[in-house]
Design a protein around this motif. Structure first.
Motif, PDB file in Angstrom:
ATOM      1  N   UNK A  15       0.783  -1.376   0.146  1.00  0.00           N
ATOM      2  CA  UNK A  15       0.065  -0.116   0.055  1.00  0.00           C
ATOM      3  C   UNK A  15       0.815   1.386  -0.118  1.00  0.00           C
ATOM      4  N   UNK A  16       2.201   1.149  -0.056  1.00  0.00           N
ATOM      5  CA  UNK A  16       3.032   2.265   0.164  1.00  0.00           C
ATOM      6  C   UNK A  16       3.601   2.432   1.587  1.00  0.00           C
ATOM      7  N   UNK A  17       4.237   3.590   1.699  1.00  0.00           N
ATOM      8  CA  UNK A  17       4.779   3.766   2.976  1.00  0.00           C
ATOM      9  C   UNK A  17       3.925   4.057   4.026  1.00  0.00           C
ATOM     10  N   UNK A  18       4.098   3.459   5.375  1.00  0.00           N
ATOM     11  CA  UNK A  18       3.176   3.516   6.445  1.00  0.00           C
ATOM     12  C   UNK A  18       3.998   3.876   7.756  1.00  0.00           C
ATOM     13  N   UNK A  19       3.505   4.419   8.718  1.00  0.00           N
ATOM     14  CA  UNK A  19       3.969   4.436  10.218  1.00  0.00           C
ATOM     15  C   UNK A  19       3.179   3.533  11.019  1.00  0.00           C
ATOM     16  N   UNK A  20       3.955   2.830  11.968  1.00  0.00           N
ATOM     17  CA  UNK A  20       3.470   1.761  12.995  1.00  0.00           C
ATOM     18  C   UNK A  20       3.955   2.269  14.254  1.00  0.00           C
ATOM     19  N   UNK A  21       2.968   2.998  15.087  1.00  0.00           N
ATOM     20  CA  UNK A  21       3.425   3.282  16.546  1.00  0.00           C
ATOM     21  C   UNK A  21       3.338   2.136  17.481  1.00  0.00           C
ATOM     22  N   UNK A  22       3.070   0.868  17.104  1.00  0.00           N
ATOM     23  CA  UNK A  22       2.904   0.011  18.052  1.00  0.00           C
ATOM     24  C   UNK A  22       4.228  -0.189  18.713  1.00  0.00           C
ATOM     25  N   UNK A  23       5.366  -0.103  18.444  1.00  0.00           N
ATOM     26  CA  UNK A  23       6.644  -0.430  19.377  1.00  0.00           C
ATOM     27  C   UNK A  23       7.013   1.058  20.157  1.00  0.00           C
ATOM     28  N   UNK A  24       6.196   1.970  20.196  1.00  0.00           N
ATOM     29  CA  UNK A  24       6.687   3.412  21.024  1.00  0.00           C
ATOM     30  C   UNK A  24       6.771   2.883  22.312  1.00  0.00           C
ATOM     31  N   UNK A  25       7.804   3.164  22.810  1.00  0.00           N
ATOM     32  CA  UNK A  25       7.961   2.970  24.373  1.00  0.00           C
ATOM     33  C   UNK A  25       8.700   1.521  24.550  1.00  0.00           C
ATOM     34  N   UNK A  26       9.113   0.749  23.613  1.00  0.00           N
ATOM     35  CA  UNK A  26       9.763  -0.548  23.790  1.00  0.00           C
ATOM     36  C   UNK A  26      11.132  -0.418  23.958  1.00  0.00           C
ATOM     37  N   UNK A  27      11.660  -1.201  24.945  1.00  0.00           N
ATOM     38  CA  UNK A  27      13.121  -0.965  25.400  1.00  0.00           C
ATOM     39  C   UNK A  27      13.933  -1.848  24.827  1.00  0.00           C
ATOM     40  N   UNK A  28      14.947  -1.398  23.623  1.00  0.00           N
ATOM     41  CA  UNK A  28      15.485  -2.105  23.060  1.00  0.00           C
ATOM     42  C   UNK A  28      17.252  -2.465  23.446  1.00  0.00           C
ATOM     43  N   UNK A  29      17.395  -1.898  24.695  1.00  0.00           N
ATOM     44  CA  UNK A  29      18.749  -1.709  25.201  1.00  0.00           C
ATOM     45  C   UNK A  29      19.567  -2.916  25.456  1.00  0.00           C
ATOM     46  N   UNK A  30      18.737  -4.131  25.549  1.00  0.00           N
ATOM     47  CA  UNK A  30      19.652  -5.608  25.539  1.00  0.00           C
ATOM     48  C   UNK A  30      19.681  -5.983  24.523  1.00  0.00           C
ATOM     49  N   UNK A  31      19.280  -5.644  23.229  1.00  0.00           N
ATOM     50  CA  UNK A  31      19.653  -6.172  21.966  1.00  0.00           C
ATOM     51  C   UNK A  31      21.045  -5.837  21.266  1.00  0.00           C
ATOM     52  N   UNK A  32      21.618  -6.666  20.704  1.00  0.00           N
ATOM     53  CA  UNK A  32      22.879  -6.590  20.344  1.00  0.00           C
ATOM     54  C   UNK A  32      23.071  -5.471  19.252  1.00  0.00           C
ATOM     55  N   UNK A  33      21.990  -5.191  18.434  1.00  0.00           N
ATOM     56  CA  UNK A  33      21.858  -4.169  17.339  1.00  0.00           C
ATOM     57  C   UNK A  33      22.005  -2.793  17.999  1.00  0.00           C
ATOM     58  N   UNK A  34      21.393  -2.731  19.441  1.00  0.00           N
ATOM     59  CA  UNK A  34      21.373  -1.452  20.088  1.00  0.00           C
ATOM     60  C   UNK A  34      22.911  -1.119  21.014  1.00  0.00           C
ATOM     61  N   UNK A  35      22.997  -2.213  21.592  1.00  0.00           N
ATOM     62  CA  UNK A  35      24.465  -2.422  22.483  1.00  0.00           C
ATOM     63  C   UNK A  35      25.780  -1.870  21.678  1.00  0.00           C
TER      64      UNK A  35
END
Length: 93
Positions: A15-35
């Protein structure tokens, strides 16, 4: 933010470009891609993994966002769907 997502996920689908706010506030600090960019202050590329969202092979490319004085202010992460990237590459040839 200390590892918490502060913006919507942006994606491109049929459908084209879209925004998904469902992950707002999720904590990614334990993920390797963040660390990795937090610790090294450089670009990081993940190993190939199966996306829980699409079930397809993906990688995550992430980079630190630094202030002018070198202070870490965030991490930018981009998921690359390898199946879609290969298909788009093939159709461009």
């Amino acid at each position: 933010s200390k590892g918490r997502q502060v913006v919507s996920n942006i994606g491109r689908g049929p459908e084209g470009i879209s925004a998904d706010a469902s992950a707002h506030g999720r904590d990614w600090s334990s993920r390797a891609w963040f660390r990795q960019p937090v610790e090294s202050r450089t670009l990081a590329v993940s190993e190939v993994y199966v996306s829980s969202a699409t079930g397809e092979n993906c990688i995550t490319v992430s980079a630190p966002i630094l202030a002018a004085d070198g202070e870490l202010v965030g991490v930018l992460g981009v998921d690359v769907n390898l199946g879609q990237a290969a298909a788009q590459s093939a159709s461009a040839c």
